[in-house]
Design a protein around this motif. Structure first.
Motif, PDB file in Angstrom:
ATOM      1  N   VAL A  18      42.638  38.287  37.449  1.00 18.39           N
ATOM      2  CA  VAL A  18      41.529  39.239  37.383  1.00 18.39           C
ATOM      3  C   VAL A  18      40.200  38.497  37.518  1.00 18.39           C
ATOM      4  O   VAL A  18      39.322  38.889  38.288  1.00 18.39           O
ATOM      5  CB  VAL A  18      41.563  40.030  36.059  1.00 18.39           C
ATOM      6  CG1 VAL A  18      40.345  40.940  35.941  1.00 18.39           C
ATOM      7  CG2 VAL A  18      42.844  40.856  35.966  1.00 18.39           C
ATOM      8  N   LEU A  40      41.542  46.209  38.779  1.00 17.59           N
ATOM      9  CA  LEU A  40      41.095  46.544  37.432  1.00 17.59           C
ATOM     10  C   LEU A  40      41.914  47.688  36.843  1.00 17.59           C
ATOM     11  O   LEU A  40      42.353  47.621  35.693  1.00 17.59           O
ATOM     12  CB  LEU A  40      39.616  46.937  37.453  1.00 17.59           C
ATOM     13  CG  LEU A  40      38.606  45.808  37.673  1.00 17.59           C
ATOM     14  CD1 LEU A  40      37.215  46.374  37.875  1.00 17.59           C
ATOM     15  CD2 LEU A  40      38.622  44.837  36.507  1.00 17.59           C
ATOM     16  N   GLY A  44      44.567  47.593  33.676  1.00 16.98           N
ATOM     17  CA  GLY A  44      44.520  48.489  32.538  1.00 16.98           C
ATOM     18  C   GLY A  44      45.862  49.159  32.279  1.00 16.98           C
ATOM     19  O   GLY A  44      46.299  49.283  31.133  1.00 16.98           O
ATOM     20  N   VAL A  62      42.209  40.750  29.138  1.00 19.91           N
ATOM     21  CA  VAL A  62      41.824  41.225  30.469  1.00 19.91           C
ATOM     22  C   VAL A  62      40.346  41.590  30.530  1.00 19.91           C
ATOM     23  O   VAL A  62      39.650  41.235  31.494  1.00 19.91           O
ATOM     24  CB  VAL A  62      42.694  42.431  30.882  1.00 19.91           C
ATOM     25  CG1 VAL A  62      42.114  43.115  32.124  1.00 19.91           C
ATOM     26  CG2 VAL A  62      44.122  41.989  31.153  1.00 19.91           C
ATOM     27  N   ALA A  66      37.700  40.061  33.121  1.00 19.92           N
ATOM     28  CA  ALA A  66      37.117  40.916  34.148  1.00 19.92           C
ATOM     29  C   ALA A  66      35.596  40.852  34.122  1.00 19.92           C
ATOM     30  O   ALA A  66      34.942  40.681  35.167  1.00 19.92           O
ATOM     31  CB  ALA A  66      37.590  42.361  33.952  1.00 19.92           C
ATOM     32  N   THR A 156      33.564  47.048  35.273  1.00 21.44           N
ATOM     33  CA  THR A 156      34.812  46.404  34.887  1.00 21.44           C
ATOM     34  C   THR A 156      35.446  47.061  33.661  1.00 21.44           C
ATOM     35  O   THR A 156      36.644  47.371  33.660  1.00 21.44           O
ATOM     36  CB  THR A 156      34.582  44.911  34.597  1.00 21.44           C
ATOM     37  OG1 THR A 156      33.511  44.758  33.644  1.00 21.44           O
ATOM     38  CG2 THR A 156      34.240  44.155  35.856  1.00 21.44           C
ATOM     39  N   THR A 160      38.893  49.478  33.961  1.00 22.02           N
ATOM     40  CA  THR A 160      40.040  48.925  33.241  1.00 22.02           C
ATOM     41  C   THR A 160      40.483  49.850  32.107  1.00 22.02           C
ATOM     42  O   THR A 160      41.679  50.123  31.938  1.00 22.02           O
ATOM     43  CB  THR A 160      39.705  47.534  32.664  1.00 22.02           C
ATOM     44  OG1 THR A 160      39.260  46.674  33.708  1.00 22.02           O
ATOM     45  CG2 THR A 160      40.933  46.914  32.006  1.00 22.02           C
ATOM     46  N   TYR A 164      43.958  51.903  31.339  1.00 24.05           N
ATOM     47  CA  TYR A 164      44.658  51.771  30.054  1.00 24.05           C
ATOM     48  C   TYR A 164      44.904  53.134  29.413  1.00 24.05           C
ATOM     49  O   TYR A 164      45.995  53.414  28.895  1.00 24.05           O
ATOM     50  CB  TYR A 164      43.831  50.891  29.114  1.00 24.05           C
ATOM     51  CG  TYR A 164      44.419  50.760  27.728  1.00 24.05           C
ATOM     52  CD1 TYR A 164      45.508  49.921  27.496  1.00 24.05           C
ATOM     53  CD2 TYR A 164      43.895  51.472  26.665  1.00 24.05           C
ATOM     54  CE1 TYR A 164      46.060  49.798  26.226  1.00 24.05           C
ATOM     55  CE2 TYR A 164      44.428  51.355  25.382  1.00 24.05           C
ATOM     56  CZ  TYR A 164      45.515  50.520  25.179  1.00 24.05           C
ATOM     57  OH  TYR A 164      46.065  50.404  23.924  1.00 24.05           O
TER      58      TYR A 164
END
Length: 215
Positions: A18, A40, A44, A62, A66, A156, A160, A164
């Motif tokens: 990343v 991204l 996630g 992460v 990122a 970012t 992300t 998620y």
């Protein structure tokens, strides 16, 4: 490892991938083809998979990777642009980059420095050339840094976390990972295709006008 496949890249390099991809995409013109948005979002998703999954990432790892990649990359691109100047962006052998540069110039003129820097983060190709362009046209370091930090962080973290949240809301997201990633990649190409189509319209209009004049 396939640099254009977010899942393959993340499976091989994890959070380091990343960082490297975002640094290259936002700081080096050679990185204009890399999959920033889809990477991204996929990262996630992988943060939401079970820890026993074939590929599982940590959101707390992460996100810093990122943000660091995007911010350091942008600052590097700005420094290169301010150092090398117009020679860096004058590349007739790369028409797609040339079109992106024109779009970036238009954004700077229309929205002003701050808004243009933030919006550019969400537009493939344009976010690659905006940083060196800002350095080339003489945007002050303080102004650039403030706005690129804001834009880079929102981009970012936002993309992300969106991945998620989607992964967390879908039971057994591991089973649907590849189809979801495929859809993400396709959607991430839509802005690029729209930019290409938009850039071709003036050329087509000029050609039509020339034909009409000639007749």
């Amino acid at each position: 490892m396939n640099l254009l496949d977010p899942h393959s890249l993340l499976a091989s390099l994890g959070a380091l991938g990343v960082f490297l991809v975002l640094f290259a995409e936002t700081g080096l013109l050679v990185g204009f083809f890399l999959p920033g948005d889809s990477l991204l979002f996929t990262a996630g998703l992988l943060c939401a998979t079970a820890s026993t999954s074939a590929v599982h990432l940590s959101l707390t790892t992460v996100l810093p990777a990122a943000v660091a990649g995007a911010l350091l990359g942008a600052q590097t691109g700005f420094w290169i642009g301010s150092t090398v100047g117009p020679r860096l962006l004058d590349r007739p052998d790369r028409p797609r980059l040339g079109q992106a540069i024109e779009r970036a110039r238009h954004a700077l003129d229309r929205y002003g420095t701050g808004k243009a820097l933030v919006l550019a983060r969400f537009i493939p190709l344009v976010r690659t050339v905006m940083n060196p362009l800002a350095g080339t046209v003489g945007v002050s370091t303080r102004t650039f840094t403030a706005w690129q930090v804001l834009g880079g962080t929102v981009w970012t973290v936002g993309v992300t976390v969106a991945g998620y949240l989607l992964g967390s809301s879908v039971p057994n997201v591991d089973h649907y990972l590849l189809p979801i990633v495929a859809v993400i990649v396709i959607l991430s190409l839509v802005p690029v295709l729209l930019e290409i189509r938009r850039s071709r319209r003036p050329t087509a209009a000029r050609s039509h006008s020339a034909d009409g004049t000639g007749s």
